[in-house]
Motif scaffolding. Structure first.
Motif, PDB file in Angstrom:
ATOM      1  N   ARG A 112       9.835  65.169  28.361  1.00  0.00           N
ATOM      2  CA  ARG A 112      10.869  65.460  29.354  1.00  0.00           C
ATOM      3  C   ARG A 112      10.978  64.194  30.207  1.00  0.00           C
ATOM      4  N   SER A 113      11.747  63.241  29.712  1.00  0.00           N
ATOM      5  CA  SER A 113      11.830  61.942  30.397  1.00  0.00           C
ATOM      6  C   SER A 113      12.529  62.054  31.745  1.00  0.00           C
ATOM      7  N   ASP A 114      13.221  63.172  31.947  1.00  0.00           N
ATOM      8  CA  ASP A 114      13.880  63.393  33.240  1.00  0.00           C
ATOM      9  C   ASP A 114      12.841  63.508  34.364  1.00  0.00           C
ATOM     10  N   LEU A 115      11.646  64.016  34.046  1.00  0.00           N
ATOM     11  CA  LEU A 115      10.637  64.212  35.103  1.00  0.00           C
ATOM     12  C   LEU A 115      10.158  62.855  35.629  1.00  0.00           C
ATOM     13  N   LYS A 116       9.989  61.885  34.708  1.00  0.00           N
ATOM     14  CA  LYS A 116       9.604  60.532  35.138  1.00  0.00           C
ATOM     15  C   LYS A 116      10.686  59.938  36.041  1.00  0.00           C
ATOM     16  N   TRP A 117      11.942  60.126  35.624  1.00  0.00           N
ATOM     17  CA  TRP A 117      13.069  59.575  36.384  1.00  0.00           C
ATOM     18  C   TRP A 117      13.105  60.183  37.794  1.00  0.00           C
ATOM     19  N   GLN A 118      12.868  61.497  37.866  1.00  0.00           N
ATOM     20  CA  GLN A 118      12.884  62.163  39.188  1.00  0.00           C
ATOM     21  C   GLN A 118      11.774  61.627  40.087  1.00  0.00           C
ATOM     22  N   ARG A 119      10.631  61.253  39.464  1.00  0.00           N
ATOM     23  CA  ARG A 119       9.521  60.754  40.287  1.00  0.00           C
ATOM     24  C   ARG A 119       9.837  59.391  40.887  1.00  0.00           C
ATOM     25  N   LEU A 120      10.608  58.574  40.149  1.00  0.00           N
ATOM     26  CA  LEU A 120      10.801  57.210  40.662  1.00  0.00           C
ATOM     27  C   LEU A 120      12.109  57.003  41.412  1.00  0.00           C
ATOM     28  N   LEU A 121      13.136  57.779  41.085  1.00  0.00           N
ATOM     29  CA  LEU A 121      14.466  57.516  41.645  1.00  0.00           C
ATOM     30  C   LEU A 121      14.513  57.443  43.176  1.00  0.00           C
ATOM     31  N   PRO A 122      13.821  58.345  43.907  1.00  0.00           N
ATOM     32  CA  PRO A 122      13.925  58.271  45.376  1.00  0.00           C
ATOM     33  C   PRO A 122      13.360  56.969  45.951  1.00  0.00           C
ATOM     34  N   HIS A 123      12.559  56.251  45.177  1.00  0.00           N
ATOM     35  CA  HIS A 123      11.837  55.100  45.732  1.00  0.00           C
ATOM     36  C   HIS A 123      12.478  53.749  45.421  1.00  0.00           C
ATOM     37  N   ILE A 124      13.327  53.679  44.396  1.00  0.00           N
ATOM     38  CA  ILE A 124      13.793  52.358  43.945  1.00  0.00           C
ATOM     39  C   ILE A 124      15.018  51.909  44.742  1.00  0.00           C
ATOM     40  N   SER A 125      15.314  50.597  44.686  1.00  0.00           N
ATOM     41  CA  SER A 125      16.523  50.085  45.343  1.00  0.00           C
ATOM     42  C   SER A 125      17.743  50.655  44.634  1.00  0.00           C
ATOM     43  N   ASP A 126      18.789  50.871  45.405  1.00  0.00           N
ATOM     44  CA  ASP A 126      20.045  51.400  44.870  1.00  0.00           C
ATOM     45  C   ASP A 126      20.497  50.544  43.670  1.00  0.00           C
ATOM     46  N   LEU A 127      20.809  51.190  42.555  1.00  0.00           N
ATOM     47  CA  LEU A 127      21.192  50.430  41.355  1.00  0.00           C
ATOM     48  C   LEU A 127      22.680  50.083  41.329  1.00  0.00           C
ATOM     49  N   GLN A 128      23.408  50.521  42.326  1.00  0.00           N
ATOM     50  CA  GLN A 128      24.858  50.290  42.354  1.00  0.00           C
ATOM     51  C   GLN A 128      25.190  48.811  42.129  1.00  0.00           C
ATOM     52  N   GLY A 129      25.999  48.552  41.120  1.00  0.00           N
ATOM     53  CA  GLY A 129      26.473  47.194  40.863  1.00  0.00           C
ATOM     54  C   GLY A 129      25.440  46.268  40.243  1.00  0.00           C
ATOM     55  N   ARG A 130      24.284  46.802  39.847  1.00  0.00           N
ATOM     56  CA  ARG A 130      23.215  45.918  39.368  1.00  0.00           C
ATOM     57  C   ARG A 130      23.234  45.718  37.855  1.00  0.00           C
ATOM     58  N   GLN A 131      22.717  44.576  37.441  1.00  0.00           N
ATOM     59  CA  GLN A 131      22.396  44.307  36.039  1.00  0.00           C
ATOM     60  C   GLN A 131      20.925  44.659  35.874  1.00  0.00           C
ATOM     61  N   VAL A 132      20.653  45.605  34.970  1.00  0.00           N
ATOM     62  CA  VAL A 132      19.322  46.182  34.875  1.00  0.00           C
ATOM     63  C   VAL A 132      18.763  45.992  33.469  1.00  0.00           C
ATOM     64  N   LEU A 133      17.479  45.668  33.387  1.00  0.00           N
ATOM     65  CA  LEU A 133      16.802  45.531  32.092  1.00  0.00           C
ATOM     66  C   LEU A 133      15.721  46.597  31.997  1.00  0.00           C
ATOM     67  N   ASP A 134      15.649  47.307  30.863  1.00  0.00           N
ATOM     68  CA  ASP A 134      14.580  48.292  30.641  1.00  0.00           C
ATOM     69  C   ASP A 134      13.753  47.815  29.444  1.00  0.00           C
ATOM     70  N   VAL A 135      12.535  47.382  29.744  1.00  0.00           N
ATOM     71  CA  VAL A 135      11.655  46.815  28.714  1.00  0.00           C
ATOM     72  C   VAL A 135      10.845  47.950  28.081  1.00  0.00           C
ATOM     73  N   GLY A 136      11.053  48.177  26.778  1.00  0.00           N
ATOM     74  CA  GLY A 136      10.378  49.296  26.099  1.00  0.00           C
ATOM     75  C   GLY A 136      11.108  50.595  26.394  1.00  0.00           C
ATOM     76  N   CYS A 137      12.407  50.599  26.111  1.00  0.00           N
ATOM     77  CA  CYS A 137      13.286  51.683  26.595  1.00  0.00           C
ATOM     78  C   CYS A 137      13.288  52.906  25.684  1.00  0.00           C
ATOM     79  N   GLY A 138      12.515  52.903  24.584  1.00  0.00           N
ATOM     80  CA  GLY A 138      12.488  54.067  23.695  1.00  0.00           C
ATOM     81  C   GLY A 138      13.880  54.384  23.165  1.00  0.00           C
ATOM     82  N   SER A 139      14.257  55.654  23.193  1.00  0.00           N
ATOM     83  CA  SER A 139      15.579  56.053  22.689  1.00  0.00           C
ATOM     84  C   SER A 139      16.729  55.614  23.594  1.00  0.00           C
ATOM     85  N   GLY A 140      16.396  55.060  24.733  1.00  0.00           N
ATOM     86  CA  GLY A 140      17.431  54.625  25.674  1.00  0.00           C
ATOM     87  C   GLY A 140      17.804  55.691  26.689  1.00  0.00           C
TER      88      GLY A 140
END
Ligand SMILES: Nc1ncnc2c1ncn2[C@@H]1O[C@H](C[S@+](CC[C@H]([NH3+])C(=O)[O-])CC(=O)[O-])[C@@H](O)[C@H]1O
Length: 330
Positions: A112-140
Motif C-alpha cells: 500500500r504505497s499510499d501509506l508511505k506517501w501519507q507519512r511524508l507528504l505533510p513534511h516535504i516542500s511544496d512540489l508545485q512547479g518543481r522538477q522532481v526525480l524519484d530514484v528507485g521508483c518501482g512501478s512509478g
C-alpha cells in the motif's frame, strides 16, 4: 508503430523531447547514449514480451483520472474489456507498488504505497512547479502522486525493467496532459550524471540495497540544485550516531541488504556529504497491512519474513523493518 517494434529512442522519444525543454536538459547528454546501449546490451530477456503485452491492451484513454491514494483510471470498462485487461495486466506480475484501479480492474499490489506517501507528504516542500526525480521508483506509483502534488515533471529511474513495463502499461491509458509529465527510464543511480539541477530528489527504499551508502548519498546530492530538497526513506535501527547494522547473508529473507543505520547515523552521513537542515520527519514500523501477499503478488511477503512467535523480529532475529523518512537541503 507497435511499442514492441520500437527502438529505445523511439519508445522514449516524447520523454526526451520534454527533457530537452526542461531545466534538467543536460541529462540528455548521457541519457540518449545510455538508452541505446541499454537496448543493445542490458535489455531483459522478457522485455519484448512485456511490450507485446502492452501492445495488446485495449485502446482506452481515461476520461476520468484520479491521482489519489488509488491511482484510478475510469470510467469502468465493459465486463469483457475488464476481463481482457485483467488477463493482460496479470502477465506483468508481480505488481509490488500501487494500488491502481484500471477501468474497474483493481490492482491490489503487495505494498500500500499510499501509506508511505501519507507519512511524508505533510513534511516535504511544496512540489508545485518543481522538477522532481524519484530514484528507485518501482512501478512509478509515487510519480503520479508527485504530479498530484503539483510537480511540473516527475522523472523516475529504476533498473527493474518489469517495473518500467508496468509504468508504460498504465501511462498508455492516461490522458495526454497527465501522461506527458511522468517519465521513467531503466537506469540505476550509478548511471546518473554528476551535476543536475532537480528541485526535489526522492529516494525511498533504495539505500539499504546499496553497497556503498555514502557514495549513494553523494550521488543523490549531485542530482539537486543548490537549495533543493532530498526526501530519503530507508530502513533504520535503534541506536546512536555510530550505530549501523550490516546483516548477515539475509535480512527479512532479502539477500541484497547492506547498511541499516540508526536515524542519528543517517543524519550524520547526510551532513558529511554536504546536506544541511537534516531532520527526521517520520519513523514507522512496517505493518502487514502495508506489505502483504495479494492476488497480484503471489510470492512471500512481510508476514513470511517475520518470526511467527515474535513479530517484532525478522525470521533471522534482527529488528523487524522500521522505516524512517529524512529530509535534507542541498
Ligand atoms: N542502483 C539502483 N538505482 C536505482 N534504483 C534501484 C537500484 N537498485 C535497486 N533499485 C530499485 O529500488 C527499488 C526498491 S523498492 C522501493 C520502491 C519505491 N521507491 C517505494 O518506496 O515504494 C523497495 C524494496 O522493495 O525493498 C526497486 O524497485 C529496485 O529495482
Amino acid at each position: 508503430m507497435k511499442r514492441s517494434q520500437m527502438s529505445a529512442l523511439q519508445l522514449w522519444q516524447q520523454d526526451l523531447a520534454r527533457l530537452l525543454a526542461s531545466p534538467v536538459a543536460p541529462w540528455l547528454t548521457h541519457l540518449t547514449g545510455q538508452l541505446e546501449q541499454w537496448q543493445h546490451s542490458q535489455q531483459h530477456g522478457e522485455w519484448t514480451k512485456w511490450l507485446r503485452t502492452i501492445d495488446l491492451l485495449p485502446e482506452l484513454t481515461a476520461s476520468h483520472c484520479e491521482l489519489g491514494d488509488t491511482i484510478r483510471l475510469g470510467p469502468a470498462a465493459a465486463e469483457h474489456q475488464q476481463a481482457q485487461l485483467r488477463g493482460l495486466l496479470s502477465q506483468l506480475m508481480p505488481w509490488r507498488k500501487g494500488p491502481f484501479d484500471v477501468f474497474g480492474v483493481e490492482i491490489d499490489t503487495e505494498w500500500r504505497s499510499d501509506l508511505k506517501w501519507q507519512r511524508l507528504l505533510p513534511h516535504i516542500s511544496d512540489l508545485q512547479g518543481r522538477q522532481v526525480l524519484d530514484v528507485g521508483c518501482g512501478s512509478g506509483y509515487h510519480l503520479w502522486r508527485m504530479q498530484e502534488a503539483g510537480a511540473t515533471d516527475a522523472w523516475g529511474i529504476d533498473p527493474g525493467q518489469l517495473f518500467v513495463a508496468q509504468f508504460l502499461a498504465l501511462r498508455r491509458f492516461m490522458p495526454a496532459t497527465i501522461a506527458e509529465r511522468a517519465h521513467m527510464f531503466p537506469l540505476g543511480i550509478e548511471q546518473m550524471p554528476t551535476k543536475l539541477e532537480f528541485d526535489t530528489v526522492f529516494s525511498m527504499g533504495v539505500l539499504y540495497h546499496r553497497r556503498s551508502p555514502i557514495d549513494f548519498l553523494s550521488q543523490l546530492h549531485q542530482q539537486l540544485r543548490q537549495g533543493g530538497e532530498l526526501v530519503l526513506e530507508t530502513i533504520v535501527v535503534e541506536g546512536d550516531e555510530n550505530t549501523v547494522l550490516v546483516p548477515g547473508e539475509r535480512y527479512a529473507k532479502m539477500r541484497n541488504v547492506w547498511f541499516l543505520p540508526s536515524c542519528a547515523a543517517l543524519c550524520h552521513w547526510l551532513k558529511r556529504v554536504g546536506f544541511s537542515n537534516v531532520r527526521v520527519a517520520d519513523v514507522a514500523t512496517t505493518s502487514i497491512e502495508e506489505q502483504r501477499r495479494t492476488d497480484w503478488m503471489q510470492g512471500e511477503s512481510l508476514s513470511d519474513f517475520l518470526d511467527p512467535k515474535a513479530p517484532e523480529l525478522t525470521i533471522e532475529g534482527y529488528q523487524a523493518p522500521r522505516r524512517a523518512v529524512l529530509l535534507a537541503t542541498k
